[in-house]
Motif scaffolding. Sequence first.
Motif, PDB file in Angstrom:
ATOM      1  N   SER A   1      -2.708   4.993 -14.805  1.00 32.13           N
ATOM      2  CA  SER A   1      -3.473   6.093 -15.395  1.00 32.13           C
ATOM      3  C   SER A   1      -2.659   7.387 -15.369  1.00 32.13           C
ATOM      4  N   GLU A   2      -3.207   8.390 -16.012  1.00 26.22           N
ATOM      5  CA  GLU A   2      -2.521   9.675 -16.102  1.00 26.22           C
ATOM      6  C   GLU A   2      -2.439  10.386 -14.758  1.00 26.22           C
ATOM      7  N   ASP A   3      -3.339  10.048 -13.827  1.00 27.16           N
ATOM      8  CA  ASP A   3      -3.258  10.691 -12.507  1.00 27.16           C
ATOM      9  C   ASP A   3      -2.234  10.009 -11.600  1.00 27.16           C
ATOM     10  N   GLY A   4      -1.491   9.025 -12.128  1.00 30.01           N
ATOM     11  CA  GLY A   4      -0.418   8.384 -11.371  1.00 30.01           C
ATOM     12  C   GLY A   4      -0.858   7.226 -10.514  1.00 30.01           C
ATOM     13  N   THR A   5      -2.101   6.774 -10.634  1.00 26.33           N
ATOM     14  CA  THR A   5      -2.597   5.678  -9.807  1.00 26.33           C
ATOM     15  C   THR A   5      -2.368   4.343 -10.494  1.00 26.33           C
ATOM     16  N   VAL A   6      -1.855   3.365  -9.749  1.00 21.61           N
ATOM     17  CA  VAL A   6      -1.666   1.997 -10.246  1.00 21.61           C
ATOM     18  C   VAL A   6      -2.603   1.090  -9.449  1.00 21.61           C
ATOM     19  N   CYS A   7      -3.558   0.479 -10.152  1.00 22.69           N
ATOM     20  CA  CYS A   7      -4.593  -0.323  -9.501  1.00 22.69           C
ATOM     21  C   CYS A   7      -4.491  -1.786  -9.892  1.00 22.69           C
ATOM     22  N   LYS A   8      -4.882  -2.640  -8.959  1.00 20.21           N
ATOM     23  CA  LYS A   8      -4.931  -4.081  -9.193  1.00 20.21           C
ATOM     24  C   LYS A   8      -6.382  -4.534  -9.202  1.00 20.21           C
ATOM     25  N   TYR A   9      -6.754  -5.321 -10.253  1.00 21.28           N
ATOM     26  CA  TYR A   9      -8.120  -5.805 -10.410  1.00 21.28           C
ATOM     27  C   TYR A   9      -8.127  -7.323 -10.441  1.00 21.28           C
ATOM     28  N   SER A  10      -9.173  -7.917  -9.892  1.00 19.82           N
ATOM     29  CA  SER A  10      -9.343  -9.362  -9.896  1.00 19.82           C
ATOM     30  C   SER A  10     -10.068  -9.795 -11.163  1.00 19.82           C
ATOM     31  N   LEU A  11      -9.560 -10.825 -11.819  1.00 16.42           N
ATOM     32  CA  LEU A  11     -10.249 -11.377 -12.982  1.00 16.42           C
ATOM     33  C   LEU A  11     -11.287 -12.418 -12.579  1.00 16.42           C
TER      34      LEU A  11
ATOM     35  N   GLY B   1      -7.488  -3.176  -5.164  1.00 12.73           N
ATOM     36  CA  GLY B   1      -6.874  -2.119  -4.388  1.00 12.73           C
ATOM     37  C   GLY B   1      -5.869  -1.343  -5.201  1.00 12.73           C
ATOM     38  N   VAL B   2      -5.351  -0.289  -4.589  1.00 11.89           N
ATOM     39  CA  VAL B   2      -4.327   0.550  -5.214  1.00 11.89           C
ATOM     40  C   VAL B   2      -2.961   0.026  -4.782  1.00 11.89           C
ATOM     41  N   LEU B   3      -2.115  -0.300  -5.760  1.00 11.92           N
ATOM     42  CA  LEU B   3      -0.792  -0.819  -5.443  1.00 11.92           C
ATOM     43  C   LEU B   3       0.185   0.285  -5.074  1.00 11.92           C
ATOM     44  N   VAL B   4       0.239   1.346  -5.864  1.00 10.78           N
ATOM     45  CA  VAL B   4       1.194   2.415  -5.641  1.00 10.78           C
ATOM     46  C   VAL B   4       0.700   3.655  -6.370  1.00 10.78           C
ATOM     47  N   ARG B   5       1.199   4.794  -5.972  1.00 15.06           N
ATOM     48  CA  ARG B   5       0.824   6.045  -6.631  1.00 15.06           C
ATOM     49  C   ARG B   5       2.075   6.802  -7.069  1.00 15.06           C
ATOM     50  N   SER B   6       1.926   7.528  -8.163  1.00 12.18           N
ATOM     51  CA  SER B   6       2.979   8.416  -8.649  1.00 12.18           C
ATOM     52  C   SER B   6       2.415   9.826  -8.726  1.00 12.18           C
ATOM     53  N   THR B   7       3.289  10.789  -8.608  1.00 12.09           N
ATOM     54  CA  THR B   7       2.832  12.179  -8.689  1.00 12.09           C
ATOM     55  C   THR B   7       2.643  12.633 -10.133  1.00 12.09           C
ATOM     56  N   LEU B   8       3.181  11.846 -11.079  1.00 14.10           N
ATOM     57  CA  LEU B   8       3.095  12.189 -12.502  1.00 14.10           C
ATOM     58  C   LEU B   8       2.492  11.016 -13.266  1.00 14.10           C
ATOM     59  N   PRO B   9       2.092  11.225 -14.510  1.00 17.60           N
ATOM     60  CA  PRO B   9       1.396  10.169 -15.260  1.00 17.60           C
ATOM     61  C   PRO B   9       2.217   8.888 -15.392  1.00 17.60           C
TER      62      PRO B   9
ATOM     63  N   VAL C   1       9.151  -0.706  -8.342  1.00 23.44           N
ATOM     64  CA  VAL C   1       8.821  -2.119  -8.544  1.00 23.44           C
ATOM     65  C   VAL C   1       8.140  -2.586  -7.270  1.00 23.44           C
ATOM     66  N   VAL C   2       6.825  -2.816  -7.350  1.00 22.05           N
ATOM     67  CA  VAL C   2       6.024  -3.098  -6.166  1.00 22.05           C
ATOM     68  C   VAL C   2       5.569  -4.547  -6.176  1.00 22.05           C
ATOM     69  N   ASN C   3       5.540  -5.161  -5.010  1.00 23.28           N
ATOM     70  CA  ASN C   3       5.046  -6.525  -4.882  1.00 23.28           C
ATOM     71  C   ASN C   3       3.534  -6.534  -5.012  1.00 23.28           C
ATOM     72  N   THR C   4       2.998  -7.391  -5.863  1.00 26.67           N
ATOM     73  CA  THR C   4       1.557  -7.396  -6.132  1.00 26.67           C
ATOM     74  C   THR C   4       0.749  -8.011  -5.001  1.00 26.67           C
ATOM     75  N   HIS C   5       1.414  -8.685  -4.065  1.00 29.23           N
ATOM     76  CA  HIS C   5       0.709  -9.290  -2.939  1.00 29.23           C
ATOM     77  C   HIS C   5       0.928  -8.521  -1.638  1.00 29.23           C
TER      78      HIS C   5
ATOM     79  N   MET D   1       1.845  -4.566  -0.966  1.00 30.50           N
ATOM     80  CA  MET D   1       2.185  -3.267  -1.549  1.00 30.50           C
ATOM     81  C   MET D   1       3.196  -2.483  -0.719  1.00 30.50           C
ATOM     82  N   THR D   2       3.509  -2.961   0.491  1.00 31.63           N
ATOM     83  CA  THR D   2       4.513  -2.269   1.303  1.00 31.63           C
ATOM     84  C   THR D   2       5.934  -2.607   0.848  1.00 31.63           C
ATOM     85  N   ARG D   3       6.044  -3.639   0.044  1.00 29.33           N
ATOM     86  CA  ARG D   3       7.370  -4.039  -0.466  1.00 29.33           C
ATOM     87  C   ARG D   3       7.584  -3.364  -1.814  1.00 29.33           C
TER      88      ARG D   3
END
Length: 880
Positions: free
Chosen positions: A72-82, A89-97, A121-125, A127-129
């Motif tokens: 999203s534009e607020d820099g949040t990267v989220c993971k959703y279950s289908l 949960g939130v995988l990683v955050r950025s300070t910019l969009p 490049v974040v591991n989807t399982h 998030m610390t990697r």
Amino acid sequence: MAQQRLRGLPAHPPGPTFLAYTPNGRKLITVGLNNAIRVFQTGSDDEPTNIDNAQDSNTAVAAANNFFVTGSEDGTVCKYSLETNSLDGVLVRSTLPVREIALSPDGNWAAVASDELVVKVVNTHDMTRVLYLREQTRPVKHISFDVSGTYLAVSGSDGIVYVYSLSSEEPQLIKKVDGLIKALETDVEASSKVIWHPDGRAFAAATPTRDIQVVSRSDWENQRAFKSGHTGDITAAAWSPNGGLLATSGHDRKLVLWDVKTQRVVKTYDDVRATIFAMAWHPTDNVLSYTNNDGELFIHTDVVPAGHARILEKDLYPAPFIHDPLAETTANARRAPTNGTKEAIPHRPARAGTPDSLDEILAEDDDLSDADPFVDDDDGAGYADATNGFGKRPRTIDDLAVVGGKRSKSSHGSFHPKIHASFQPGSTPWRGNRRYLCLNLTGFVWTVDQDTHHTVTVEFYDREAHRDFHFTDPFLYDKACLNEKGTLFACPSSKDHPAMVYYRPHETWTTRTDWRTNLPLGEDVTAISLSDSYVVVTTSADYVRVYTLFGVPVRVYRQKSSPTVTCASWRDYVLTIGNGPVGGDGTTRLLYSIENVKRDEMVQNEDIVALGPGVKLQSVFFSDQGDPHIYDSTGTLLVLQHWRTQHQARWVPLLDTRLLPRLASGRRHETYWPVAVSNNRFHCIILKGGDAHPYFPRPLLSDFDFCVPVYGRDPSSSSSSDDKKKKNKKKTHRDPDAMDADDGSASDDNADDNADNDLSEAQALESQHLLASLQHSLQADQQRTTHATAAQRAALARAEVELDKLLLQLLAAECRDGEHRGMKCLEVVALMRDRSGKMLDAAMRVASRFGRDVLSDKIAELAERRLVGLDADDDDGDEE
């Protein structure tokens, strides 16, 4: 009947909208400006599932089979279950969009492009990697994984594509591709995204000229392009799952479908109501879905017209190369299988419609196999363990088991010899749309593929003697020879004309200068050569055809060793090489013949080319003195000694490039492209960076002295060599003017070039004597069989004197040694050729100077024996 107008589904509020299919094609996810995510069930008319309370202004989405990731534009990267349609949960955050998200093919890694300079490049399982890509100088607009998950392409807003390798723990930048994409700000509608072709060997991107340019991954050269489809900037592009079709859209509000094989437009939809932001093909169906800047989703069924829908049904298509090396290999009908058993396809993930052979990849008919044979490592034997950095084996077109262009259908235990392929000395393979046809000391010939024709350029080193020229080539010449008298070309047969040979002299006193001749139908040229007297052509029918310089045929015969490999010529001599009997390793032995055309005499007939097991012949040529030379894949240059005498010829190594002093330190990694032997030096092109062939711009020529490989380096002397280099570095630091402008690396290179061979004085002299003896032998053979001039006879006499001088220096070095080597010293003196006694007198004085009185007496005895005609080394070996 008028085309039915598509109706868009109002997925989100007006504004940029994005979508992604799950790899299995069962679900389609869209995101937009609101805080709702919509999950559509493929093939269902039911209302989509809404996931509310997501982040506002979502700008990116990527999906796996059981989850998806949004940015999203607020820099949040989220993971959703289908499975639960809820936030994991939130995988990683950025300070910019966030501008784009890409998932690796196995779904284990998510790459995030944002207005920050660093790509995460974040591991989807776990998030610390997180891996960080830091080479960009400006924010990143797009990002994409290749089909294996090994490579990651980053499209920067600076107009540069950064390609990273993720096969190791730390990402490695392997290439910056400049000039491909347009410099675009991250928030504009136009696209600069890299789209990897499904076969894994190439990628494509929109260019500033509104075309789609394909680039090969192996050499980063431009290949085919999709041109003139749009009048506005391209906003989205996508390959079909099998790589046979390409869909593009632009600001001109057109949706264009392209045939990848021909780069022609299949269908243009010009009724697009708004700018398309994202598009995706359904993994298996004839469906293309896309979203626009009005918040709408279009699911375009039967998007490919019925006349071309069969393309989607075929297996994996090759990337559109200008000259596809796989296609050229497949077309080589003379190439034999590489071993005696059927090769198993390496393990790869099962995929519907994976090709079984290159014939199916490159076939034009519709009867392609749907089978997908693969190997499961169900017994833990370990033959399926080749994985990439994400725990998954790369699946590319290179994985296919190919034997001679077709899968071997022989039963287990049958035998197939390995045949040496034919080649043209001095030519290089296609790289992009250009290649060298000839490289030698006279000049070079190169050609450029212009799709409908080629353009050939001939350039000379001595422009005062000859003028450069170029011409349009409708016959597509693929072989050339160049010398001081003219240029020779040959082209393969086609549906429009048979194979052809064309000769163009540099100077003439008549109005008609050049000539052409056609080969019989069904016969192709395998190699050509040009001398001062004759034109030589070897063909696929195993014929050797010899013409005069102006086209008069003087000899046609069938070569005994076949299939033919190559040929070379010098004055009246013609050397041909072909495949001979099969050796113990299953590889054919190469046989050569040398003929004097003018005298109609076979000088050497079907003798063996001395190559070691697994060694390939890379080039064959005559030196400026007329001696045959070969250069093999080990980097060894060999000369044919005593070739003018039947049954006496032998291949003698002149230089092993792996033993060059410049490579002694191990810091240099380079190979050498053979060009010629002239003035008793090896002329070549130095290849660095893993290159196998020279390329443009025209490389500079280098030359090396001969050095017969007699002695290796003493491992115990490595420390002394290191000490020498350290001293050289200290001297360099004391002298700032000697340092390289950047980091002093020039001084290191100089140390490499001047590295000592670690040979004693005697060993160095022995090597020099061996080389001088060989060169004297070649001179003597030439004068014995030709009408030698006074200058040549004088040169041979001087060479004999120099040989004796070397032996005299070697005698002094041995006498100077602390150890007494009298018997070896006497052997050295016995090798002297001088019969006048002057050199033996000098040898006695050397022995006396070092106090070797017994040796001096022995030398005197030898001199006396020679004086009466009884040399110590009688030919019959008898003693008096």
